[in-house]
Design a protein around this motif. Structure first.
Motif, PDB file in Angstrom:
ATOM      1  N   MET A  59       0.856  -1.180   0.000  1.00 48.98           N
ATOM      2  CA  MET A  59       0.000   0.000   0.000  1.00 48.98           C
ATOM      3  C   MET A  59       0.896   1.234   0.000  1.00 48.98           C
ATOM      4  O   MET A  59       1.869   1.311   0.733  1.00 48.98           O
ATOM      5  N   LEU A  60       0.558   2.196  -0.866  1.00 48.96           N
ATOM      6  CA  LEU A  60       1.247   3.482  -0.920  1.00 48.96           C
ATOM      7  C   LEU A  60       0.278   4.544  -0.435  1.00 48.96           C
ATOM      8  O   LEU A  60      -0.860   4.606  -0.899  1.00 48.96           O
ATOM      9  N   GLY A  61       0.730   5.372   0.511  1.00 48.89           N
ATOM     10  CA  GLY A  61      -0.113   6.422   1.054  1.00 48.89           C
ATOM     11  C   GLY A  61       0.606   7.762   1.020  1.00 48.89           C
ATOM     12  O   GLY A  61       1.817   7.829   0.780  1.00 48.89           O
ATOM     13  N   LYS A  62      -0.149   8.825   1.260  1.00 53.12           N
ATOM     14  CA  LYS A  62       0.393  10.182   1.259  1.00 53.12           C
ATOM     15  C   LYS A  62      -0.084  10.890   2.525  1.00 53.12           C
ATOM     16  O   LYS A  62      -1.284  10.930   2.801  1.00 53.12           O
ATOM     17  N   LEU A  63       0.863  11.427   3.293  1.00 54.48           N
ATOM     18  CA  LEU A  63       0.528  12.050   4.573  1.00 54.48           C
ATOM     19  C   LEU A  63      -0.460  13.199   4.431  1.00 54.48           C
ATOM     20  O   LEU A  63      -1.361  13.348   5.246  1.00 54.48           O
ATOM     21  N   GLN A  64      -0.300  14.033   3.426  1.00 53.96           N
ATOM     22  CA  GLN A  64      -1.133  15.221   3.275  1.00 53.96           C
ATOM     23  C   GLN A  64      -2.542  14.909   2.755  1.00 53.96           C
ATOM     24  O   GLN A  64      -3.380  15.791   2.688  1.00 53.96           O
ATOM     25  N   ASP A  65      -2.794  13.670   2.350  1.00 51.79           N
ATOM     26  CA  ASP A  65      -4.077  13.302   1.757  1.00 51.79           C
ATOM     27  C   ASP A  65      -4.499  11.934   2.279  1.00 51.79           C
ATOM     28  O   ASP A  65      -4.089  10.907   1.746  1.00 51.79           O
ATOM     29  N   SER A  66      -5.318  11.920   3.327  1.00 51.12           N
ATOM     30  CA  SER A  66      -5.723  10.650   3.941  1.00 51.12           C
ATOM     31  C   SER A  66      -6.539   9.779   2.983  1.00 51.12           C
ATOM     32  O   SER A  66      -6.639   8.570   3.172  1.00 51.12           O
ATOM     33  N   GLY A  67      -7.105  10.367   1.936  1.00 48.66           N
ATOM     34  CA  GLY A  67      -7.870   9.612   0.952  1.00 48.66           C
ATOM     35  C   GLY A  67      -7.009   8.991  -0.144  1.00 48.66           C
ATOM     36  O   GLY A  67      -7.483   8.182  -0.929  1.00 48.66           O
ATOM     37  N   TYR A  68      -5.721   9.370  -0.183  1.00 48.99           N
ATOM     38  CA  TYR A  68      -4.821   8.841  -1.212  1.00 48.99           C
ATOM     39  C   TYR A  68      -4.333   7.476  -0.772  1.00 48.99           C
ATOM     40  O   TYR A  68      -3.730   7.324   0.296  1.00 48.99           O
ATOM     41  N   ARG A  69      -4.583   6.469  -1.591  1.00 46.76           N
ATOM     42  CA  ARG A  69      -4.129   5.122  -1.261  1.00 46.76           C
ATOM     43  C   ARG A  69      -4.120   4.287  -2.529  1.00 46.76           C
ATOM     44  O   ARG A  69      -5.127   4.206  -3.232  1.00 46.76           O
ATOM     45  N   GLN A  70      -2.982   3.689  -2.808  1.00 50.22           N
ATOM     46  CA  GLN A  70      -2.870   2.742  -3.912  1.00 50.22           C
ATOM     47  C   GLN A  70      -2.453   1.408  -3.311  1.00 50.22           C
ATOM     48  O   GLN A  70      -1.597   1.373  -2.433  1.00 50.22           O
ATOM     49  N   GLU A  71      -3.046   0.322  -3.789  1.00 54.70           N
ATOM     50  CA  GLU A  71      -2.662  -1.009  -3.332  1.00 54.70           C
ATOM     51  C   GLU A  71      -2.242  -1.850  -4.524  1.00 54.70           C
ATOM     52  O   GLU A  71      -2.739  -1.664  -5.628  1.00 54.70           O
ATOM     53  N   GLN A  72      -1.328  -2.774  -4.256  1.00 55.32           N
ATOM     54  CA  GLN A  72      -0.819  -3.638  -5.316  1.00 55.32           C
ATOM     55  C   GLN A  72      -0.376  -4.967  -4.716  1.00 55.32           C
ATOM     56  O   GLN A  72       0.392  -4.985  -3.762  1.00 55.32           O
ATOM     57  N   ARG A  73      -0.871  -6.059  -5.266  1.00 60.53           N
ATOM     58  CA  ARG A  73      -0.414  -7.392  -4.831  1.00 60.53           C
ATOM     59  C   ARG A  73       0.885  -7.715  -5.530  1.00 60.53           C
ATOM     60  O   ARG A  73       1.093  -7.336  -6.681  1.00 60.53           O
ATOM     61  N   SER A  74       1.743  -8.438  -4.831  1.00 64.72           N
ATOM     62  CA  SER A  74       3.032  -8.800  -5.403  1.00 64.72           C
ATOM     63  C   SER A  74       3.427 -10.203  -4.977  1.00 64.72           C
ATOM     64  O   SER A  74       3.309 -10.551  -3.807  1.00 64.72           O
ATOM     65  N   ALA A  75       3.904 -10.988  -5.930  1.00 62.68           N
ATOM     66  CA  ALA A  75       4.421 -12.313  -5.610  1.00 62.68           C
ATOM     67  C   ALA A  75       5.846 -12.210  -5.068  1.00 62.68           C
ATOM     68  O   ALA A  75       6.330 -13.111  -4.398  1.00 62.68           O
ATOM     69  N   GLY A  76       6.497 -11.095  -5.352  1.00 68.41           N
ATOM     70  CA  GLY A  76       7.876 -10.896  -4.904  1.00 68.41           C
ATOM     71  C   GLY A  76       7.946 -10.092  -3.619  1.00 68.41           C
ATOM     72  O   GLY A  76       6.986 -10.030  -2.849  1.00 68.41           O
ATOM     73  N   TYR A  77       9.085  -9.456  -3.417  1.00 62.84           N
ATOM     74  CA  TYR A  77       9.355  -8.699  -2.199  1.00 62.84           C
ATOM     75  C   TYR A  77       9.178  -7.197  -2.387  1.00 62.84           C
ATOM     76  O   TYR A  77       9.494  -6.431  -1.487  1.00 62.84           O
ATOM     77  N   GLU A  78       8.713  -6.764  -3.563  1.00 67.27           N
ATOM     78  CA  GLU A  78       8.591  -5.339  -3.813  1.00 67.27           C
ATOM     79  C   GLU A  78       7.423  -5.029  -4.730  1.00 67.27           C
ATOM     80  O   GLU A  78       6.900  -5.913  -5.410  1.00 67.27           O
ATOM     81  N   ALA A  79       7.035  -3.763  -4.695  1.00 67.92           N
ATOM     82  CA  ALA A  79       6.002  -3.265  -5.606  1.00 67.92           C
ATOM     83  C   ALA A  79       6.455  -1.905  -6.096  1.00 67.92           C
ATOM     84  O   ALA A  79       7.098  -1.153  -5.373  1.00 67.92           O
ATOM     85  N   GLU A  80       6.122  -1.606  -7.346  1.00 68.91           N
ATOM     86  CA  GLU A  80       6.462  -0.316  -7.928  1.00 68.91           C
ATOM     87  C   GLU A  80       5.181   0.427  -8.276  1.00 68.91           C
ATOM     88  O   GLU A  80       4.299  -0.115  -8.934  1.00 68.91           O
ATOM     89  N   PHE A  81       5.107   1.665  -7.805  1.00 70.05           N
ATOM     90  CA  PHE A  81       3.958   2.524  -8.061  1.00 70.05           C
ATOM     91  C   PHE A  81       4.423   3.645  -8.985  1.00 70.05           C
ATOM     92  O   PHE A  81       5.249   4.464  -8.599  1.00 70.05           O
TER      93      PHE A  81
END
Length: 131
Positions: A59-81
């Motif tokens: 999950m990627l979030g942004k401090l200044q925007d509580s509504g900002y959230r991107q999620e991504q499933r990953s089979a590995g150890y990382e995700a790129e947004f």
């Protein structure tokens, strides 16, 4: 009799292992920006979240925007947004976290990453007088 005992022992051990996994805390992930956390307006940046487990949801979030959230499933150890066509409103403080498929709890949040969006067009203008 011994077979029943061994079956119960194995069952107890496996149940204990499941409880141990549920109580396990997830290590803080690491967030980085590629190519850099300072990006020219209109360009793209990739925010990479690196965890310590595979087969997780990031999950990627942004401090200044509580509504900002991107999620991504990953089979590995990382995700790129990938953030594209950046505008000044995209600048801010980002963080990431992850959770396993077995858990509904998020890991501790990563260290914060400050993303800066610059407007190099203003810098390229020649000052009055042509210098």
């Amino acid at each position: 009799m011994i077979t029943e005992f061994l079956s119960l022992l194995c069952l107890g051990l496996s149940l204990g292992f499941e409880d141990e996994k549920k109580n396990e805390t997830l290590t803080k992930p690491y967030l980085s920006a590629l190519p850099s956390p300072v990006v020219e307006q209109g360009r793209n940046v990739t925010l990479r979240c690196l965890g310590h487990r595979h087969n997780v949801t990031f999950m990627l979030g942004k401090l200044q925007d509580s509504g900002y959230r991107q999620e991504q499933r990953s089979a590995g150890y990382e995700a790129e947004f990938l953030l594209t066509h950046l505008e000044p409103k995209d600048a801010g403080t980002y963080f990431c976290a992850y959770k396993t498929m077995d858990s509904q709890e998020w890991s501790e949040a990563s260290e914060h990453l400050q993303l800066e969006v610059t407007d190099d067009r203003k810098k390229r203008r020649a000052p009055p007088g042509g210098k």
